[in-house]
Design an enzyme around this catalytic site. Structure first.
Site, PDB file in Angstrom:
ATOM      1  N   ASP A   1       0.436  -1.152  -0.118  1.00 21.99           N
ATOM      2  CA  ASP A   1      -0.039  -0.185   0.174  1.00 21.99           C
ATOM      3  C   ASP A   1       0.860   1.445   0.009  1.00 21.99           C
ATOM      4  O   ASP A   1       2.124   1.105   0.071  1.00 21.99           O
ATOM      5  CB  ASP A   1      -0.816   0.160   1.146  1.00 21.99           C
ATOM      6  CG  ASP A   1      -1.750   1.146   1.535  1.00 21.99           C
ATOM      7  OD1 ASP A   1      -2.182   1.461   0.407  1.00 21.99           O
ATOM      8  OD2 ASP A   1      -2.458   1.454   2.421  1.00 21.99           O
ATOM      9  N   PHE A   2       0.387   2.450  -0.213  1.00 27.11           N
ATOM     10  CA  PHE A   2       1.081   3.735  -0.039  1.00 27.11           C
ATOM     11  C   PHE A   2       1.025   4.426   1.245  1.00 27.11           C
ATOM     12  O   PHE A   2       1.893   4.503   2.088  1.00 27.11           O
ATOM     13  CB  PHE A   2       0.591   4.531  -1.340  1.00 27.11           C
ATOM     14  CG  PHE A   2       1.654   5.786  -1.352  1.00 27.11           C
ATOM     15  CD1 PHE A   2       2.644   5.607  -1.877  1.00 27.11           C
ATOM     16  CD2 PHE A   2       0.847   7.088  -0.830  1.00 27.11           C
ATOM     17  CE1 PHE A   2       3.565   6.954  -1.988  1.00 27.11           C
ATOM     18  CE2 PHE A   2       1.738   8.256  -1.042  1.00 27.11           C
ATOM     19  CZ  PHE A   2       2.939   8.204  -1.400  1.00 27.11           C
ATOM     20  N   ASP A   3      -0.360   5.061   1.426  1.00 25.32           N
ATOM     21  CA  ASP A   3      -0.396   5.783   2.434  1.00 25.32           C
ATOM     22  C   ASP A   3      -0.379   5.109   3.839  1.00 25.32           C
ATOM     23  O   ASP A   3      -1.251   3.795   3.763  1.00 25.32           O
ATOM     24  CB  ASP A   3      -1.790   6.570   2.442  1.00 25.32           C
ATOM     25  CG  ASP A   3      -1.883   7.811   1.193  1.00 25.32           C
ATOM     26  OD1 ASP A   3      -1.212   8.476   1.650  1.00 25.32           O
ATOM     27  OD2 ASP A   3      -2.449   7.340   0.398  1.00 25.32           O
TER      28      ASP A   3
ATOM     29  N   ASP B   1      -1.801  -1.186   5.575  1.00 22.60           N
ATOM     30  CA  ASP B   1      -2.110  -0.655   7.127  1.00 22.60           C
ATOM     31  C   ASP B   1      -3.755  -0.268   7.447  1.00 22.60           C
ATOM     32  O   ASP B   1      -4.138   0.060   8.298  1.00 22.60           O
ATOM     33  CB  ASP B   1      -1.491   0.796   7.337  1.00 22.60           C
ATOM     34  CG  ASP B   1      -2.118   1.775   6.386  1.00 22.60           C
ATOM     35  OD1 ASP B   1      -2.527   2.823   6.745  1.00 22.60           O
ATOM     36  OD2 ASP B   1      -2.064   1.655   5.120  1.00 22.60           O
TER      37      ASP B   1
END
Length: 265
Positions: free
Chosen positions: A23-25, A204
């Site tokens: 994932d990124f954020d 997350d």
């Protein structure tokens, strides 16, 4: 999971046949009040750049659109999946999956309707129009939980009128096409096409739970589901995770361990 445990879990798996998804954020980039200001951890990006030379493929699977991801991550060999699987970019132009195309006009109308809401004009509320979704952020509101609750009824009415899904995220509401695409489906599709011997995924948020679940049920590949802990996300999101790391710093530590596994394979 220490280095020894990671090696044991990936025993007999060649690094060149490992698919790594992230994932990124909240995973590669710290969560910040203004989503447009999000930036990845430079050390994590450097590690991914090195890993791209030894792993089968790196794929970034995010709720962001792919143009944003490419602008933040200098990873020319990576595959970028945006809007939780609704769009894809692999070296060239981004494309929205065919199933989502009929809903693009509805999303545009939903965005306009949200902009007209008095609740959406309150301080700290921002509307993010992406290629295949619309996000309504309330992280910067004086009382985020109250702001999100105040927005919900009107957003639900708009979603129903436009026949869209309304999904919660980390202090955000998101309008999506009502099609069966999520991060778990993305990983299953990529695994079927690429036939990796090992699949690792780090995430997350609630949208990552589908990816963790997919790995737990995946056959034919060794899998490692890595949850990235934060105060904002309840533990039940990570019920299918194999291990937990602490925030973006923990992700960087994990990638360092994975690079060591590659170097000593």
């Amino acid at each position: 999971m220490g280095l020894t445990s990671l090696r044991e879990r990936l025993a007999s798996v060649s690094a060149s046949r490992i698919l790594l998804g992230l994932d990124f954020d909240g995973t590669l980039a710290p969560i910040v009040p203004d989503p447009d200001q999000a930036a990845p951890n430079p050390q994590a990006v450097a590690l991914l750049s090195e890993l791209s030379h030894c792993l089968q493929r790196i794929v970034i699977i995010s709720g962001r659109d792919t143009d944003f991801l490419v602008s933040r991550l200098a990873l020319p060999q990576a595959l970028f999946i945006g809007n939780h699987g609704l769009e894809e970019r692999d070296g060239g132009a981004s494309r929205v999956v065919p199933e989502a195309q009929p809903y693009l006009e509805r999303l545009a109308r939903a965005s306009q309707a949200v902009e007209a809401l008095p609740q959406a004009r309150a301080p700290g509320i921002t509307i993010e129009r992406k290629r295949a979704t619309v996000s309504v952020h309330f992280r910067q509101a004086a009382e985020p939980s109250a702001a999100g609750a105040a927005l919900r009824p009107a957003l639900q009415e708009i979603a129903g009128r436009e026949q869209l899904q309304l999904q919660p995220g980390r202090l955000v509401w998101e309008f999506r096409p009502p099609i069966d695409v999520d991060k778990g489906a993305v990983l299953r599709r990529l695994a079927a096409v690429m036939q990796p011997a090992g699949v690792i995924y780090l995430g997350d948020d609630r949208t990552d739970a589908a990816a963790f679940s997919a790995l737990k049920r995946m056959t034919g590949s060794r899998t490692v589901a890595v949850g990235v802990r934060s105060p904002e996300v309840p533990d039940d999101v990570f019920v299918d995770s194999d291990l937990m790391v602490e925030g973006v710093a923990g992700v960087t530590q994990f990638l360092t361990q994975l690079l060591d596994v590659c170097a000593n394979a």
